[in-house]
Design a protein around this motif. Structure first.
Motif, PDB file in Angstrom:
ATOM      1  N   MET A  40      68.376 -38.501  66.695  1.00 60.41           N
ATOM      2  CA  MET A  40      68.288 -38.799  65.273  1.00 60.41           C
ATOM      3  C   MET A  40      67.097 -38.114  64.624  1.00 60.41           C
ATOM      4  O   MET A  40      66.116 -37.773  65.284  1.00 60.41           O
ATOM      5  N   LYS A  41      67.201 -37.933  63.309  1.00 65.64           N
ATOM      6  CA  LYS A  41      66.047 -37.621  62.488  1.00 65.64           C
ATOM      7  C   LYS A  41      65.539 -38.955  61.940  1.00 65.64           C
ATOM      8  O   LYS A  41      66.248 -39.628  61.181  1.00 65.64           O
ATOM      9  N   VAL A  42      64.361 -39.363  62.359  1.00 61.35           N
ATOM     10  CA  VAL A  42      63.800 -40.638  61.921  1.00 61.35           C
ATOM     11  C   VAL A  42      63.058 -40.394  60.617  1.00 61.35           C
ATOM     12  O   VAL A  42      62.095 -39.629  60.569  1.00 61.35           O
ATOM     13  N   VAL A  43      63.512 -41.038  59.555  1.00 61.46           N
ATOM     14  CA  VAL A  43      62.948 -40.775  58.245  1.00 61.46           C
ATOM     15  C   VAL A  43      61.984 -41.861  57.787  1.00 61.46           C
ATOM     16  O   VAL A  43      61.429 -41.788  56.694  1.00 61.46           O
ATOM     17  N   GLY A  44      61.780 -42.856  58.625  1.00 60.77           N
ATOM     18  CA  GLY A  44      60.821 -43.894  58.311  1.00 60.77           C
ATOM     19  C   GLY A  44      60.584 -44.764  59.520  1.00 60.77           C
ATOM     20  O   GLY A  44      61.476 -44.918  60.352  1.00 60.77           O
ATOM     21  N   GLU A  45      59.431 -45.345  59.623  1.00 58.48           N
ATOM     22  CA  GLU A  45      59.123 -46.204  60.761  1.00 58.48           C
ATOM     23  C   GLU A  45      59.959 -47.473  60.694  1.00 58.48           C
ATOM     24  O   GLU A  45      60.075 -48.096  59.618  1.00 58.48           O
ATOM     25  N   ALA A  46      60.533 -47.844  61.826  1.00 57.62           N
ATOM     26  CA  ALA A  46      61.255 -49.120  61.879  1.00 57.62           C
ATOM     27  C   ALA A  46      60.241 -50.250  62.021  1.00 57.62           C
ATOM     28  O   ALA A  46      59.204 -50.099  62.646  1.00 57.62           O
ATOM     29  N   LYS A  47      60.559 -51.389  61.429  1.00 59.19           N
ATOM     30  CA  LYS A  47      59.700 -52.559  61.566  1.00 59.19           C
ATOM     31  C   LYS A  47      59.850 -53.154  62.953  1.00 59.19           C
ATOM     32  O   LYS A  47      60.903 -53.019  63.582  1.00 59.19           O
ATOM     33  N   VAL A  72      72.478 -59.053  69.969  1.00 58.82           N
ATOM     34  CA  VAL A  72      71.114 -58.655  69.611  1.00 58.82           C
ATOM     35  C   VAL A  72      70.924 -57.194  69.999  1.00 58.82           C
ATOM     36  O   VAL A  72      71.024 -56.838  71.181  1.00 58.82           O
ATOM     37  N   THR A  73      70.663 -56.353  69.014  1.00 59.03           N
ATOM     38  CA  THR A  73      70.455 -54.925  69.239  1.00 59.03           C
ATOM     39  C   THR A  73      68.960 -54.627  69.209  1.00 59.03           C
ATOM     40  O   THR A  73      68.285 -54.927  68.214  1.00 59.03           O
ATOM     41  N   SER A  74      68.451 -54.059  70.308  1.00 59.25           N
ATOM     42  CA  SER A  74      67.040 -53.668  70.400  1.00 59.25           C
ATOM     43  C   SER A  74      66.964 -52.148  70.442  1.00 59.25           C
ATOM     44  O   SER A  74      67.724 -51.502  71.170  1.00 59.25           O
ATOM     45  N   VAL A  75      66.042 -51.589  69.657  1.00 59.85           N
ATOM     46  CA  VAL A  75      65.966 -50.140  69.463  1.00 59.85           C
ATOM     47  C   VAL A  75      64.548 -49.653  69.767  1.00 59.85           C
ATOM     48  O   VAL A  75      63.573 -50.268  69.329  1.00 59.85           O
ATOM     49  N   TRP A  76      64.463 -48.555  70.512  1.00 60.61           N
ATOM     50  CA  TRP A  76      63.179 -47.966  70.857  1.00 60.61           C
ATOM     51  C   TRP A  76      63.127 -46.492  70.454  1.00 60.61           C
ATOM     52  O   TRP A  76      64.035 -45.726  70.810  1.00 60.61           O
ATOM     53  N   ARG A  77      62.079 -46.092  69.755  1.00 58.68           N
ATOM     54  CA  ARG A  77      61.790 -44.673  69.583  1.00 58.68           C
ATOM     55  C   ARG A  77      61.092 -44.173  70.846  1.00 58.68           C
ATOM     56  O   ARG A  77      60.237 -44.863  71.406  1.00 58.68           O
ATOM     57  N   LYS A 129      68.350 -48.544  60.134  1.00 59.67           N
ATOM     58  CA  LYS A 129      66.939 -48.863  60.362  1.00 59.67           C
ATOM     59  C   LYS A 129      66.065 -47.639  60.619  1.00 59.67           C
ATOM     60  O   LYS A 129      64.875 -47.661  60.312  1.00 59.67           O
ATOM     61  N   LEU A 130      66.636 -46.579  61.176  1.00 59.73           N
ATOM     62  CA  LEU A 130      65.833 -45.398  61.497  1.00 59.73           C
ATOM     63  C   LEU A 130      66.213 -44.175  60.679  1.00 59.73           C
ATOM     64  O   LEU A 130      65.372 -43.314  60.431  1.00 59.73           O
ATOM     65  N   GLY A 131      67.482 -44.076  60.294  1.00 61.76           N
ATOM     66  CA  GLY A 131      67.963 -42.852  59.656  1.00 61.76           C
ATOM     67  C   GLY A 131      68.171 -42.954  58.162  1.00 61.76           C
ATOM     68  O   GLY A 131      68.827 -42.087  57.577  1.00 61.76           O
ATOM     69  N   GLY A 132      67.641 -44.015  57.545  1.00 57.86           N
ATOM     70  CA  GLY A 132      67.774 -44.144  56.102  1.00 57.86           C
ATOM     71  C   GLY A 132      69.210 -44.214  55.618  1.00 57.86           C
ATOM     72  O   GLY A 132      69.506 -43.891  54.467  1.00 57.86           O
ATOM     73  N   SER A 133      70.139 -44.629  56.499  1.00 57.88           N
ATOM     74  CA  SER A 133      71.578 -44.727  56.194  1.00 57.88           C
ATOM     75  C   SER A 133      72.181 -43.388  55.767  1.00 57.88           C
ATOM     76  O   SER A 133      73.218 -43.353  55.116  1.00 57.88           O
ATOM     77  N   ASP A 134      71.539 -42.307  56.164  1.00 60.06           N
ATOM     78  CA  ASP A 134      72.038 -40.968  55.828  1.00 60.06           C
ATOM     79  C   ASP A 134      72.796 -40.412  57.038  1.00 60.06           C
ATOM     80  O   ASP A 134      72.200 -40.210  58.105  1.00 60.06           O
ATOM     81  N   PRO A 135      74.111 -40.175  56.899  1.00 62.84           N
ATOM     82  CA  PRO A 135      74.882 -39.709  58.052  1.00 62.84           C
ATOM     83  C   PRO A 135      74.408 -38.367  58.609  1.00 62.84           C
ATOM     84  O   PRO A 135      74.697 -38.037  59.763  1.00 62.84           O
ATOM     85  N   ALA A 136      73.647 -37.606  57.818  1.00 60.17           N
ATOM     86  CA  ALA A 136      73.119 -36.331  58.307  1.00 60.17           C
ATOM     87  C   ALA A 136      71.994 -36.524  59.319  1.00 60.17           C
ATOM     88  O   ALA A 136      71.581 -35.558  59.971  1.00 60.17           O
ATOM     89  N   ASN A 137      71.513 -37.767  59.477  1.00 59.62           N
ATOM     90  CA  ASN A 137      70.350 -38.017  60.334  1.00 59.62           C
ATOM     91  C   ASN A 137      70.709 -38.487  61.745  1.00 59.62           C
ATOM     92  O   ASN A 137      69.843 -38.958  62.475  1.00 59.62           O
ATOM     93  N   ILE A 138      71.967 -38.348  62.128  1.00 61.37           N
ATOM     94  CA  ILE A 138      72.363 -38.676  63.499  1.00 61.37           C
ATOM     95  C   ILE A 138      73.226 -37.543  64.049  1.00 61.37           C
ATOM     96  O   ILE A 138      74.144 -37.063  63.382  1.00 61.37           O
TER      97      ILE A 138
END
Length: 309
Positions: A299-306, A263-268, A236-245
């Motif tokens: 993480m490197k966040v590569v897009g806004e999570a919904k 239920v997993t809740s995630v906060w930037r 959801k945050l790292g574009g499924s790229d293992p380099a982003n964690i």
């Protein structure tokens, strides 16, 4: 490091894995057909899911089923009681991802090097053993990942040991709506499938050990929830790229039973350490208790999570 058992180093443990092991792990922690780079060995970006190293201290270099109890009690930590591995659960875990793993260990000699950081007496509830484990290429000395984790030995305290330091807490940001919320329905097959990665603790397959420990029956591996939530964050945050964690950690707060919805809740947080943003997360049983607390990742966040997923 000080106190009973602290600084004790276990003999290095040879570990190995195949491409098939990597594919199985990705399937068991929630990767989907939209992430073929984790699920298809011919994908040009075929990669190991980053948290895979947490399974290797259990799997070792075996391809067959392992006697979990025998493997756990093979070496005693000097200066502390001999704990019963038939009554142990995960406490908390921090994993640092230092170097991408090859998709197979073939042609290399990998080992897990483990060192006791502390053994703590929590009184009647039990004892905590904190261990650092590094996945190392034995021929070069390169460290691929580092994990600091604790095991909680249920009802095995009151031996006069130190209580241990207070843990640092990473609660969800107060008053902030989660940036992502993901629900997941577990089934009776969830722990039976996950254990095939190499974590063959009978607690997660047969009701008898769980009844003896006061859980009422089978519970799901704490590391299943740990790895599943790592996938949620990366997807959801790292574009499924293992380099982003870079780092991932959580505390195992309460058991999850087969059939529970989690239920997993995630906060930037917006807080940066260089190019890495600190993420907080929490996993609850739907309508019930928190099962993973103190959730934190870099993480490197590569897009806004919904806001709702």
């Amino acid at each position: 490091m000080s106190g009973p058992g602290a600084g004790f180093e276990y003999p290095p443990v040879p570990v190995s894995w195949t491409k098939r092991d990597v594919l199985l792990f990705a399937n068991t922690v929630g990767c989907t057909s939209n992430e073929l780079h984790f699920l298809y060995e011919l994908d040009p970006k075929f990669s190991v899911f980053p948290t895979y190293p947490v399974i290797l201290p259990f799997k070792k270099d075996q391809q067959d089923v392992i006697d979990f109890y025998a493997a756990q009690k093979a070496i005693r930590i000097p200066g502390v009681p001999e704990f019963d591995a038939r009554r142990v659960v995960d406490g908390q875990r921090l994993v640092q991802f230092l170097k991408p793993l090859p998709t197979s260990s073939e042609g290399k000699k990998f080992e897990v090097r483990s060192k006791v950081l502390g053994v703590y007496d929590k009184g009647r509830p039990g004892s905590v053993v904190e261990i650092q484990q590094e996945l190392v290429d034995a021929s070069t000395g390169e460290v691929y990942s580092r994990a600091i984790g604790s095991s909680f030995y249920v009802g095995q305290g009151n031996w006069g040991g130190p209580k241990g330091p207070a843990t640092v807490n990473f609660p969800p940001p107060k008053g902030k709506t989660p940036d992502a919320v993901v629900e997941h329905q577990t089934t009776p097959q969830t722990p039976l499938l996950y254990r095939l990665n190499g974590d063959y603790n009978p607690l997660h397959a047969h009701p008898e050990p769980g009844k003896k420990m006061g859980f009422g029956g089978v519970i799901i591996h704490g590391l299943y929830s740990f790895n599943y939530s790592a996938h949620v964050l990366l997807e959801k945050l790292g574009g499924s790229d293992p380099a982003n964690i870079k780092e991932f950690q959580a505390r195992f707060a309460s058991p999850v039973r087969p059939g529970d919805k989690i239920v997993t809740s995630v906060w930037r947080t917006g807080e940066k350490k260089g190019e890495w943003e600190e993420i907080r997360f929490e996993v609850k049983i739907a309508g019930g208790k928190v099962c993973l607390s103190n959730g934190r990742a870099l993480m490197k966040v590569v897009g806004e999570a919904k806001s709702k997923l």
